[in-house]
Design an enzyme around this catalytic site. Sequence first.
Site, PDB file in Angstrom:
ATOM      1  N   LYS A  53      11.880  -7.095   0.985  1.00  0.00           N
ATOM      2  CA  LYS A  53      10.949  -6.490   1.697  1.00  0.00           C
ATOM      3  C   LYS A  53      10.608  -7.322   3.116  1.00  0.00           C
ATOM      4  O   LYS A  53      10.185  -6.679   4.088  1.00  0.00           O
ATOM      5  CB  LYS A  53       9.659  -6.381   0.829  1.00  0.00           C
ATOM      6  CG  LYS A  53       9.806  -5.375  -0.114  1.00  0.00           C
ATOM      7  CD  LYS A  53       8.784  -5.376  -1.400  1.00  0.00           C
ATOM      8  CE  LYS A  53       9.093  -4.309  -2.413  1.00  0.00           C
ATOM      9  NZ  LYS A  53       8.358  -4.530  -3.566  1.00  0.00           N
ATOM     10  N   GLN A  97       3.462  -7.925  -5.937  1.00  0.00           N
ATOM     11  CA  GLN A  97       4.637  -7.590  -6.840  1.00  0.00           C
ATOM     12  C   GLN A  97       4.556  -7.819  -8.169  1.00  0.00           C
ATOM     13  O   GLN A  97       4.150  -8.621  -8.556  1.00  0.00           O
ATOM     14  CB  GLN A  97       5.768  -8.556  -5.961  1.00  0.00           C
ATOM     15  CG  GLN A  97       6.928  -8.072  -6.685  1.00  0.00           C
ATOM     16  CD  GLN A  97       7.730  -7.103  -6.178  1.00  0.00           C
ATOM     17  OE1 GLN A  97       7.591  -6.712  -4.865  1.00  0.00           O
ATOM     18  NE2 GLN A  97       8.251  -6.354  -6.987  1.00  0.00           N
ATOM     19  N   ASP A 120       1.039  -0.572  -1.087  1.00  0.00           N
ATOM     20  CA  ASP A 120       2.013   0.023  -2.476  1.00  0.00           C
ATOM     21  C   ASP A 120       1.215   1.260  -3.178  1.00  0.00           C
ATOM     22  O   ASP A 120       2.014   1.576  -3.945  1.00  0.00           O
ATOM     23  CB  ASP A 120       1.816  -1.348  -3.384  1.00  0.00           C
ATOM     24  CG  ASP A 120       3.192  -1.548  -3.761  1.00  0.00           C
ATOM     25  OD1 ASP A 120       4.178  -0.709  -3.445  1.00  0.00           O
ATOM     26  OD2 ASP A 120       3.382  -2.041  -5.082  1.00  0.00           O
TER      27      ASP A 120
END
Length: 285
Positions: A53, A97, A120
């Site tokens: 990422k 994450q 996200d």
Amino acid sequence: MTAIRLDGAAVARGIYSQLKARVAALGRRNVRPGLAALRVGDDPASTIYLRNKVRACNEVGIRSEVHALAADCPPERLLAMLDKFNRDPGVHGILVQLPLPKHWDPALAAGAVAPEKDVDGFTWRSLGALLAGHPLFEPCTPAGVVSLLEHAGVAIDGREAVVVGRSAIVGKPMALLLMARGATVTVCHSRTPDLEGHTRRADILVVAAGRPKLVSAGMVKPGAAVVDVGIHRLPDGKLAGDVDFAAVQEVAGWITPVPGGVGPMTVAMLIANTVQAAERQADSR
Ligand code: NAD
């Protein structure tokens, strides 16, 4: 029949070249998109995903910062960092994450990211907005699957779609995105009797079960689009998905490889959402 390969890495490259132009336009307004990413613990897969990422951020010109907390830290540490990012005008997108420590309350992080920075799409507020038909940011993996299908010209409207898996980050939002685009959607999971009876009806089959090679050729309708979200490291060191790629590619019309299918698209959607977040925040200043 040998299926057309849905090359997520190639589609992602095209998305990045378009995003670079939007990042340049933001630059002319003195805005540089910023992404703050956090992980808790040292799950090796999470470390690799974050590295990918960050690389993608660099590729399009997004500033990124990665923070790691110890697995045994108190949850308040995470909340304090998220609060700081929520208030930092240089941070336009926030990524937590997953997975987080199993004993933590799953509502904790999901409630602590500002909705306008939830690139996200994982917070319960974002998921609720998606359910109501007014998404803030679409969750990256399901959005990447839809983008991949659309790039390949796979029809969704009016087709029969089957999603295997009902997790909050993949299976459930995947079903909502396909439904919003006109598919008739069935969601299967670990308690579904006769999985094959469902998967064989699917024009579009999305598999996110986390079970290596769960889907065999006999479970697939000839000509179907088969999207494999799963990713596993096998004992021999090779990567595999939830679909038996070698066998299923002889039956399917389209198929995603693992790696190089859904993974790069997930990252591309995160980057696209971060650019969009920066644009929205710049517009509302
Ligand atoms: P999860 O474990 O939270 O959910 C798995 C789901 O599959 C559950 O709903 C379960 O009921 C269902 N399931 C399990 N075994 C089954 C079976 N035998 N038959 C039918 N259904 C079954 O997993 P997740 O977070 O949704 O992730 C799924 C997979 O996708 C994992 O391999 C994960 O690593 C991968 N993943 C990949 C990406 C990517 O970008 N490529 C992103 C997220 C997740």
